[in-house]
Design a protein around this motif. Structure first.
Motif, PDB file in Angstrom:
ATOM      1  N   ILE A   1      -6.044  -2.696  -6.044  1.00 20.10           N
ATOM      2  CA  ILE A   1      -7.418  -2.925  -5.252  1.00 20.10           C
ATOM      3  C   ILE A   1      -7.724  -1.382  -4.837  1.00 20.10           C
ATOM      4  N   LEU A   2      -9.042  -0.865  -5.024  1.00 25.78           N
ATOM      5  CA  LEU A   2      -9.028   0.638  -4.674  1.00 25.78           C
ATOM      6  C   LEU A   2      -9.731   0.783  -3.303  1.00 25.78           C
ATOM      7  N   ILE A   3      -9.314   1.724  -2.427  1.00 26.59           N
ATOM      8  CA  ILE A   3      -9.824   2.186  -1.108  1.00 26.59           C
ATOM      9  C   ILE A   3     -10.161   3.685  -1.064  1.00 26.59           C
ATOM     10  N   PRO A   4     -11.008   4.142  -1.961  1.00 23.68           N
ATOM     11  CA  PRO A   4     -11.222   5.546  -1.835  1.00 23.68           C
ATOM     12  C   PRO A   4     -11.847   5.914  -0.384  1.00 23.68           C
ATOM     13  N   GLY A   5     -11.506   6.759  -0.011  1.00 20.50           N
ATOM     14  CA  GLY A   5     -12.164   7.417   1.480  1.00 20.50           C
ATOM     15  C   GLY A   5     -13.014   8.399   1.334  1.00 20.50           C
ATOM     16  N   THR A   6     -14.295   8.173   1.881  1.00 26.81           N
ATOM     17  CA  THR A   6     -15.222   9.305   1.963  1.00 26.81           C
ATOM     18  C   THR A   6     -16.044   8.983   3.260  1.00 26.81           C
ATOM     19  N   THR A   7     -16.476  10.285   3.652  1.00 22.07           N
ATOM     20  CA  THR A   7     -17.515  10.307   4.696  1.00 22.07           C
ATOM     21  C   THR A   7     -19.048  10.419   4.434  1.00 22.07           C
TER      22      THR A   7
ATOM     23  N   ALA B   1      -1.069  -7.842  -4.521  1.00 23.84           N
ATOM     24  CA  ALA B   1      -1.819  -6.700  -4.469  1.00 23.84           C
ATOM     25  C   ALA B   1      -1.518  -5.358  -4.336  1.00 23.84           C
ATOM     26  N   PHE B   2      -1.637  -4.453  -4.999  1.00 25.74           N
ATOM     27  CA  PHE B   2      -1.454  -3.054  -4.771  1.00 25.74           C
ATOM     28  C   PHE B   2      -2.639  -2.097  -4.643  1.00 25.74           C
ATOM     29  N   ILE B   3      -2.526  -1.764  -3.327  1.00 26.58           N
ATOM     30  CA  ILE B   3      -3.486  -0.910  -2.870  1.00 26.58           C
ATOM     31  C   ILE B   3      -3.175   0.460  -2.712  1.00 26.58           C
TER      32      ILE B   3
ATOM     33  N   GLN C   1       0.928  -1.137   0.050  1.00 25.76           N
ATOM     34  CA  GLN C   1      -0.053  -0.084   0.098  1.00 25.76           C
ATOM     35  C   GLN C   1       0.844   1.248   0.051  1.00 25.76           C
ATOM     36  N   ASN C   2       1.017   1.809  -1.142  1.00 16.99           N
ATOM     37  CA  ASN C   2       1.880   3.160  -1.348  1.00 16.99           C
ATOM     38  C   ASN C   2       0.926   4.174  -1.964  1.00 16.99           C
ATOM     39  N   ARG C   3       1.258   5.194  -1.764  1.00 16.31           N
ATOM     40  CA  ARG C   3       0.368   6.334  -2.594  1.00 16.31           C
ATOM     41  C   ARG C   3       0.408   6.247  -3.968  1.00 16.31           C
TER      42      ARG C   3
END
Ligand SMILES: NC(=O)c1ccc[n+]([C@@H]2O[C@H](COP(=O)([O-])OP(=O)(O)OC[C@H]3O[C@@H](n4cnc5c(N)ncnc54)[C@H](OP(=O)(O)O)[C@@H]3O)[C@@H](O)[C@H]2O)c1
Length: 292
Positions: free
Chosen positions: A258-264, A206-208, A183-185
Motif C-alpha cells: 500500500i503506497l503512501i507517497p508524501g507531498t505538499t 500489508a506492507f506500507i 511499515q519499513n523503508r
C-alpha cells in the motif's frame, strides 16, 4: 509472455479494512525543519488532504510524532466528519520534544498515553490502524506489542501495525498478536527490506513502504523525480514521469503493498495518484528493476 501484469487496486488490511492501494503519507504537512510544529499554510494542507480524498485516496498515514500532534489535528480539521470508507493509520512510541530530539518510548504506559491522545486528536473512538513507530531498545519488544494487543482488546485499535522492524521482531510479534501491517523503508532504489516485504506477502500482511520515492525523511524532494535510465525510458513510452514509474513498479511488485507517497503540492499529489493507473508489462517491470 510480455503483457501487462494484472494489479489489484485495493487491499484488505487485516482481512477486512479495504483500502485503495494508492494512499497518502501526511508527514510533510508539518512545520519545517524537522517535521515539527503546525504546517505553515494550514488551509493549503487542508485543501491537499481534501483533494486526496476527492481523488479516491482512502488510506492516510500519520503519526503522533509528526508535529507532534499537529499532523493528526490537521487531518481531523480537514476531513472530520470522515467519509465512511476512509482509513487513518497513525503511530505511537516516539516522543519529539524539540525538532532534533527524537525519543523512542515504547513502554506500555507511553503507548497507552499516545494512543489515547491520538484518539482525541483524530476525533475517533477507535483507530483503524495503530502502528508501533519503532521498537524501543530499552523496552522488551514483546512488552510494546502486548501493550498494543491490550489496546486492541479494549476496542481502541482496530488493527495493529509495526514499523521499522526486523524479521526476528516480526516473528516474535506473530507469536503475541495478529498484526496487520508493516511499515519499513522500501523503494525501487532502496530494497534493503525485501526479505521483510516477502515475509509480509507470504502472510498476507500489508506492507506500507515509507519513502516510496526514496526521499530523505527530513529533506525536501525526491531523487527519483528526474531519474534517468530505464525509468525515464518507460516513462516516455507511457507519457509519464520517472517517479510515476517508480510508484507503479511498487504496485506491481507485490499485491500487499500500500503506497503512501508524501507531498505538499497538489500537482504532485495528482501525479502520484495517476501512477496507480499505469500498467507495466513484465518486460517493463524487469527493465525498471534494473534501472540502478
Ligand atoms: N515509519 C516511519 O518511520 C516513516 C519514516 C518516514 C516517512 N514515513 C511515512 O511515509 C510517507 C512518505 O515518505 P516521505 O514523504 O518521507 O517520502 P517520499 O514519499 O518518498 O517522498 C516525498 C518527497 O518527494 C517529493 N515528491 C512527492 N511527489 C512528487 C512528485 N510527483 N514529483 C516530484 N517530487 C515529489 C515531495 O516534495 P513535494 O512536497 O514538493 O511534492 C517530498 O519531498 C510519509 O508521509 C510518512 O507518512 C514513515
Amino acid at each position: 509472455m510480455n503483457r501487462a501484469t494484472s494489479v489489484s487496486t485495493t487491499f484488505a488490511i487485516g482481512g477486512d479494512l479495504l483500502v485503495n492501494r494508492m494512499g497518502y503519507g501526511a508527514m510533510r504537512l508539518t512545520g519545517q525543519p524537522g517535521n515539527f510544529g503546525p504546517y505553515a499554510d494550514w488551509e493549503a494542507g487542508q485543501n491537499l488532504l481534501r483533494r486526496a480524498v476527492e481523488l479516491g485516496v482512502n488510506f492516510i498515514d500519520t503519526a503522533q510524532a509528526y508535529g507532534p500532534g499537529f499532523n493528526e489535528e490537521l487531518i481531523a480539521s480537514a476531513l472530520y466528519p470522515y467519509p465512511s470508507n476512509l482509513a487513518i493509520a497513525t503511530k505511537g512510541g516516539i516522543d519529539k520534544p524539540t525538532p532534533d530530539n527524537i525519543r523512542t518510548n515504547g513502554s506500555p504506559e507511553n503507548l497507552r498515553r499516545g494512543c489515547e491522545a491520538s484518539l482525541q486528536r483524530l476525533k475517533v473512538d477507535r483507530i483503524d490502524l495503530y502502528q508501533l513507530h519503532r521498537p524501543d531498545l530499552n523496552v522488551p519488544f514483546a512488552e510494546s506489542v502486548e501493550a498494543l494487543a491490550e489496546l486492541q482488546r479494549e476496542g481502541k485499535i482496530r488493527h495493529i501495525g509495526l514499523s521499522n522492524v526486523t524479521l526476528t521482531q516480526l516473528e516474535e510479534a506473530q507469536k503475541i498478536v495478529a498484526f496487520a501491517s508493516v511499515q519499513n523503508r522500501f523503494s525501487i532504489r532502496d530494497r534493503t527490506h525485501a526479505d521483510i516485504l516477502n515475509y509480509c506477502t507470504q502472510h498476507n500482511i500489508a506492507f506500507i513502504p515509507y519513502g516510496p520515492l526514496d526521499a530523505h525523511p527530513l529533506k525536501h524532494g525526491t531523487p527519483l523525480a528526474n531519474a534517468g535510465g530505464s525509468l525515464q525510458e518507460i516513462g516516455v513510452r507511457h507519457g509519464v514521469k520517472p517517479n510515476q514509474i517508480a510508484l507503479a513498479w511498487l504496485l506491481h511488485y507485490a499485491p500487499n503493498i500500500i503506497l503512501i507517497p508524501g507531498t505538499t503540492t497538489i500537482s504532485h499529489l495528482e501525479e502520484n495518484i495517476a501512477a496507480a493507473s499505469i500498467k507495466l508489462t513484465n518486460d517493463e517491470m524487469q527493465a525498471a528493476s534494473e534501472f540502478l
